[in-house]
Design a protein around this motif. Structure first.
Motif, PDB file in Angstrom:
ATOM      1  N   LYS A  70      32.512  33.098   4.701  1.00 54.01           N
ATOM      2  CA  LYS A  70      33.143  32.935   6.016  1.00 54.01           C
ATOM      3  C   LYS A  70      32.304  32.011   6.880  1.00 54.01           C
ATOM      4  CE  LYS A  70      36.279  34.335   9.105  1.00 54.01           C
ATOM      5  NZ  LYS A  70      36.607  32.921   9.405  1.00 54.01           N
ATOM      6  N   GLY A  71      32.970  31.084   7.550  1.00 51.56           N
ATOM      7  CA  GLY A  71      32.269  30.195   8.472  1.00 51.56           C
ATOM      8  C   GLY A  71      33.151  29.012   8.838  1.00 51.56           C
ATOM      9  N   GLY A  72      32.814  28.359   9.929  1.00 52.18           N
ATOM     10  CA  GLY A  72      33.658  27.310  10.485  1.00 52.18           C
ATOM     11  C   GLY A  72      33.553  25.971   9.775  1.00 52.18           C
ATOM     12  N   VAL A  73      34.368  25.037  10.273  1.00 49.97           N
ATOM     13  CA  VAL A  73      34.373  23.648   9.781  1.00 49.97           C
ATOM     14  C   VAL A  73      34.170  22.739  10.980  1.00 49.97           C
ATOM     15  CG1 VAL A  73      35.739  21.832   8.672  1.00 49.97           C
ATOM     16  CG2 VAL A  73      36.036  24.218   7.953  1.00 49.97           C
ATOM     17  N   ARG A  74      33.189  21.834  10.893  1.00 48.89           N
ATOM     18  CA  ARG A  74      32.970  20.915  12.015  1.00 48.89           C
ATOM     19  C   ARG A  74      33.312  19.481  11.647  1.00 48.89           C
ATOM     20  NH1 ARG A  74      26.730  21.140  13.799  1.00 48.89           N
ATOM     21  NH2 ARG A  74      27.503  23.190  14.395  1.00 48.89           N
ATOM     22  N   TYR A  75      33.822  18.743  12.635  1.00 49.25           N
ATOM     23  CA  TYR A  75      34.078  17.320  12.471  1.00 49.25           C
ATOM     24  C   TYR A  75      33.073  16.612  13.382  1.00 49.25           C
ATOM     25  CZ  TYR A  75      38.810  18.339  10.559  1.00 49.25           C
ATOM     26  OH  TYR A  75      39.877  18.771   9.816  1.00 49.25           O
ATOM     27  N   PRO A 145      37.383  27.503  13.095  1.00 55.31           N
ATOM     28  CA  PRO A 145      36.948  26.338  13.879  1.00 55.31           C
ATOM     29  C   PRO A 145      35.444  26.317  14.143  1.00 55.31           C
ATOM     30  CG  PRO A 145      38.718  27.544  15.010  1.00 55.31           C
ATOM     31  CD  PRO A 145      38.223  28.415  13.896  1.00 55.31           C
ATOM     32  N   ASP A 146      34.915  25.137  14.329  1.00 57.50           N
ATOM     33  CA  ASP A 146      33.537  24.946  14.829  1.00 57.50           C
ATOM     34  C   ASP A 146      33.616  23.684  15.699  1.00 57.50           C
ATOM     35  OD1 ASP A 146      30.647  25.855  14.661  1.00 57.50           O
ATOM     36  OD2 ASP A 146      30.381  23.831  13.918  1.00 57.50           O
ATOM     37  N   VAL A 147      32.538  22.939  15.784  1.00 59.98           N
ATOM     38  CA  VAL A 147      32.513  21.787  16.687  1.00 59.98           C
ATOM     39  C   VAL A 147      33.658  20.812  16.361  1.00 59.98           C
ATOM     40  CG1 VAL A 147      31.131  19.805  17.415  1.00 59.98           C
ATOM     41  CG2 VAL A 147      30.029  22.003  17.009  1.00 59.98           C
ATOM     42  N   VAL A 172      44.049  32.941   5.326  1.00 61.33           N
ATOM     43  CA  VAL A 172      43.088  32.028   4.671  1.00 61.33           C
ATOM     44  C   VAL A 172      42.163  31.348   5.681  1.00 61.33           C
ATOM     45  CG1 VAL A 172      44.561  29.955   4.644  1.00 61.33           C
ATOM     46  CG2 VAL A 172      42.817  30.267   2.871  1.00 61.33           C
ATOM     47  N   VAL A 173      42.588  31.285   6.943  1.00 57.53           N
ATOM     48  CA  VAL A 173      41.682  30.797   7.989  1.00 57.53           C
ATOM     49  C   VAL A 173      41.843  31.673   9.224  1.00 57.53           C
ATOM     50  CG1 VAL A 173      41.699  28.356   7.261  1.00 57.53           C
ATOM     51  CG2 VAL A 173      43.292  29.117   9.006  1.00 57.53           C
ATOM     52  N   THR A 174      40.849  31.646  10.100  1.00 53.18           N
ATOM     53  CA  THR A 174      40.962  32.351  11.383  1.00 53.18           C
ATOM     54  C   THR A 174      40.787  31.334  12.508  1.00 53.18           C
ATOM     55  OG1 THR A 174      38.616  32.882  11.341  1.00 53.18           O
ATOM     56  CG2 THR A 174      40.136  34.559  10.473  1.00 53.18           C
ATOM     57  N   GLY A 175      41.040  31.801  13.733  1.00 54.57           N
ATOM     58  CA  GLY A 175      41.002  30.876  14.861  1.00 54.57           C
ATOM     59  C   GLY A 175      42.304  30.089  14.929  1.00 54.57           C
ATOM     60  N   LYS A 176      43.388  30.727  14.451  1.00 58.44           N
ATOM     61  CA  LYS A 176      44.701  30.062  14.386  1.00 58.44           C
ATOM     62  C   LYS A 176      45.418  30.153  15.735  1.00 58.44           C
ATOM     63  CE  LYS A 176      45.887  32.978  11.115  1.00 58.44           C
ATOM     64  NZ  LYS A 176      44.656  33.675  10.775  1.00 58.44           N
ATOM     65  N   PRO A 177      46.478  29.349  15.910  1.00 59.18           N
ATOM     66  CA  PRO A 177      47.316  29.523  17.102  1.00 59.18           C
ATOM     67  C   PRO A 177      48.011  30.897  17.052  1.00 59.18           C
ATOM     68  CG  PRO A 177      47.833  27.466  15.954  1.00 59.18           C
ATOM     69  CD  PRO A 177      46.926  28.245  15.056  1.00 59.18           C
ATOM     70  N   LEU A 178      48.390  31.398  18.229  1.00 61.16           N
ATOM     71  CA  LEU A 178      49.015  32.729  18.303  1.00 61.16           C
ATOM     72  C   LEU A 178      50.261  32.825  17.420  1.00 61.16           C
ATOM     73  CD1 LEU A 178      48.909  33.557  22.127  1.00 61.16           C
ATOM     74  CD2 LEU A 178      47.168  33.813  20.351  1.00 61.16           C
ATOM     75  N   GLU A 179      51.051  31.755  17.373  1.00 55.97           N
ATOM     76  CA  GLU A 179      52.316  31.777  16.612  1.00 55.97           C
ATOM     77  C   GLU A 179      52.062  31.951  15.120  1.00 55.97           C
ATOM     78  OE1 GLU A 179      51.282  29.573  18.753  1.00 55.97           O
ATOM     79  OE2 GLU A 179      52.783  29.343  20.330  1.00 55.97           O
ATOM     80  N   SER A 352      36.940  36.700  14.554  1.00 51.09           N
ATOM     81  CA  SER A 352      37.627  36.185  13.363  1.00 51.09           C
ATOM     82  C   SER A 352      37.902  37.313  12.375  1.00 51.09           C
ATOM     83  CB  SER A 352      36.766  35.126  12.670  1.00 51.09           C
ATOM     84  OG  SER A 352      36.919  33.877  13.279  1.00 51.09           O
ATOM     85  N   HIS A 353      36.950  38.211  12.248  1.00 52.55           N
ATOM     86  CA  HIS A 353      37.153  39.341  11.336  1.00 52.55           C
ATOM     87  C   HIS A 353      38.318  40.212  11.811  1.00 52.55           C
ATOM     88  CE1 HIS A 353      36.059  43.522   9.905  1.00 52.55           C
ATOM     89  NE2 HIS A 353      36.394  42.871   8.812  1.00 52.55           N
ATOM     90  N   ILE A 354      38.372  40.441  13.128  1.00 57.10           N
ATOM     91  CA  ILE A 354      39.478  41.257  13.668  1.00 57.10           C
ATOM     92  C   ILE A 354      40.816  40.551  13.389  1.00 57.10           C
ATOM     93  CG2 ILE A 354      40.466  42.231  15.802  1.00 57.10           C
ATOM     94  CD1 ILE A 354      37.576  42.547  16.855  1.00 57.10           C
ATOM     95  N   GLU A 355      40.827  39.225  13.571  1.00 60.48           N
ATOM     96  CA  GLU A 355      42.062  38.454  13.301  1.00 60.48           C
ATOM     97  C   GLU A 355      42.470  38.559  11.825  1.00 60.48           C
ATOM     98  OE1 GLU A 355      41.930  34.343  14.694  1.00 60.48           O
ATOM     99  OE2 GLU A 355      43.313  33.726  13.102  1.00 60.48           O
ATOM    100  N   TRP A 356      41.497  38.458  10.956  1.00 62.13           N
ATOM    101  CA  TRP A 356      41.740  38.501   9.495  1.00 62.13           C
ATOM    102  C   TRP A 356      42.297  39.876   9.074  1.00 62.13           C
ATOM    103  CZ3 TRP A 356      38.614  41.082   5.618  1.00 62.13           C
ATOM    104  CH2 TRP A 356      38.712  40.598   4.320  1.00 62.13           C
ATOM    105  N   VAL A 357      41.688  40.939   9.617  1.00 60.11           N
ATOM    106  CA  VAL A 357      42.168  42.298   9.316  1.00 60.11           C
ATOM    107  C   VAL A 357      43.597  42.440   9.853  1.00 60.11           C
ATOM    108  CG1 VAL A 357      41.839  44.758   9.813  1.00 60.11           C
ATOM    109  CG2 VAL A 357      39.852  43.318   9.324  1.00 60.11           C
TER     110      VAL A 357
END
Ligand SMILES: NC(=O)C1=CN([C@@H]2O[C@H](COP(=O)(O)OP(=O)(O)OC[C@H]3O[C@@H](n4cnc5c(N)ncnc54)[C@H](O)[C@@H]3O)[C@@H](O)[C@H]2O)C=CC1
Ligand SMILES: O=C(O)CCC(=O)C(=O)O
Length: 422
Positions: A70-75, A145-147, A172-179, A352-357
């Motif tokens: 688990k961890g973010g992706v930065r651009y 998400p990250d930077v 498969v990812v967290t930090g998604k839009p509400l929809e 993110s964990h709460i979102e995933w659960v």
């Protein structure tokens, strides 16, 4: 984003100290100092002007003893493999310490996203995720998400992955839009977590957070929400900065007002906010005479070069890796308390964990429940580490980071032993 020092060497140095304190063998250090897997992807993108541009991206999976990576992706134009390796290792300790069932990973693409059109950015994001898709999954590796990445980036990732797997795999990812199964609380969770531990630590050091002066470096997701929640807690945020520089006001700033004012001008830079006493550089911000310093932008900003000029008594690390080990040694001797990144900015991954659960259970949690769980966990975690530091370690010699590492690394090692890896 990598600064002059190599963050991976610094991460290894921190691990070495923890392994030595815990009395573990060199083999265990070897096992933990290198990632389990490195995925590198070449990403060709047909640009709007018809030219082809080739980008490079990585997903580094450091350790999975405690669960899916688990961890973010930065651009970022300056990110590189070494930086992503350091960030992946830090995620292992952060997730272990937060007591959530995840291993550690991080991803990155070397790109300046502000130079890309929306179509180019979407193509790049989808191709990156397609490139790593065999190595991620709801129970395998869950990016976030990250930077310079955000809920829209996560929406492209989810869609690409779901299309490839003929199923709607929102977990498969967290930090998604509400929809798409995201939680409103994820957007501000890292900042709320940073402010919560700042308040707890301030209570122990100063008696209360109220009226305490704070300087915040960074006005992105973490910096803005940290300043906003610190405002709500009664602290006085007298300096804020971003990549273009900073502003100072002895009366204190209202983060919401700065954001609203600069947004109206179509800007994201704090120096476009007009009501300040003086403009300051990022270096000057770090050296201000404040009670609390919150570096919430990039790595390696408190270094051997500037550490003797740091005046804050409490440093709360919103960013990952802002304090170089040599600088930390100096500050520890001086009695400055540093709430380390692995604890201070763990609010993001806890949410993110709460979102995933929530995604796996089909949606059950309310925003209030999610927010209260986060605050409670951050407070408990700060207390747990503080008590371990005060009661179990010689706290003249060791600092909170080593207390955090002691707890986090030990748990990962126990999991590896139970699984028969070592
Ligand atoms: N977003 C999240 O949930 C989490 C982020 N973090 C860490 O927090 C830090 C900040 O991340 P975000 O706020 O998400 O990124 P962001 O992209 O939203 O904001 C970054 C901020 O830092 C500023 N900045 C960039 N380069 C700078 C420089 N050289 N000097 C001063 N300021 C500079 C930018 O102008 C911007 O204000 C990173 O270290 C990230 O890994 C840690 C945990 C979770
Ligand atoms: O929410 C997540 O999974 C990622 C958080 C992250 O990248 C970090 O804590 O540095």
């Amino acid at each position: 984003m990598a600064t002059s020092k190599d963050p991976y060497l610094e991460a290894k140095k921190q691990l070495r100290s923890a392994v030595d304190i815990l009395g573990y063998s060199d083999e265990i250090y070897e096992m933990l100092s290198t990632p389990e897997r490195i995925v590198q992807v070449k990403i060709p993108v047909k640009m709007d002007d018809g030219k082809l541009k080739i980008f490079t991206g990585w997903r580094v999976q450091h350790n999975s003893a405690l669960g899916p990576y688990k961890g973010g992706v930065r651009y970022h134009p300056e990110t590189n493999l070494s930086e992503v390796m350091a960030l992946a290792m830090w995620m292992t300790w952060k997730n272990s310490l937060a007591d959530i069932p995840y291993g550690g990973a991080k991803g990155g693409i070397q790109v300046d996203p502000f130079q890309l059109s929306p179509r180019e950015l979407e193509t790049l994001s989808r191709k990156y995720f397609a490139g790593i898709s065999k190595f991620v999954g709801v129970d395998l590796d869950v990016p976030a998400p990250d930077v310079n990445t955000n809920p829209q980036t996560m929406a492209w990732f989810v869609d690409e992955y779901s299309n490839r797997n003929d199923a709607q795999l929102f977990g498969v990812v967290t930090g998604k839009p509400l929809e798409l199964g995201g939680l409103q609380t994820r957007i501000f969770s890292t900042g709320l977590g940073v402010a919560t531990v700042a308040k707890q630590a301030a209570k122990k050091i100063f008696g209360s957070i109220e009226g305490r002066t704070v300087a915040v470096q960074g006005f992105g997701n973490v910096g803005f929400y940290t300043a906003k929640f610190l405002n709500e807690m009664g602290a006085k945020v007298i300096a804020i900065s971003d990549v273009k520089g900073g502003i100072y006001s002895s009366k204190g700033f209202d983060a919401d007002e700065i954001k609203a004012t600069i947004s109206k001008k179509g800007s994201m830079f704090v120096t476009d906010y007009p009501n300040y006493e003086k403009k300051i550089s990022n270096e000057e911000l770090l050296q201000l005479n404040v009670d609390i310093l919150v570096p919430a932008a990039i790595e390696n900003v408190i270094t051997e070069e500037n550490v003797s000029k740091i005046k804050a008594k409490l440093i709360v690390e919103g960013a990952n890796g802002p304090t170089a080990p040599e600088a930390e040694e100096y500050l520890t001797k001086k009695g400055v308390v540093i709430v380390p990144d692995t604890l201070a900015n763990s609010g993001g991954v806890i949410m993110s964990h709460i979102e995933w659960v929530n995604n796996r259970m089909g949606g059950w949690i309310t925003e209030d429940e999610a927010r209260n769980r986060l605050i409670q966990k951050m407070e408990n975690n700060l207390d747990m580490i503080w008590n371990f530091w005060e009661n179990k370690l010689d706290h003249e010699k060791y600092n909170l980071r080593m207390a955090a590492y002691g707890i986090a690394v030990d748990k990962v090692v126990r999991a590896m032993k139970l699984r028969g890896w070592i």
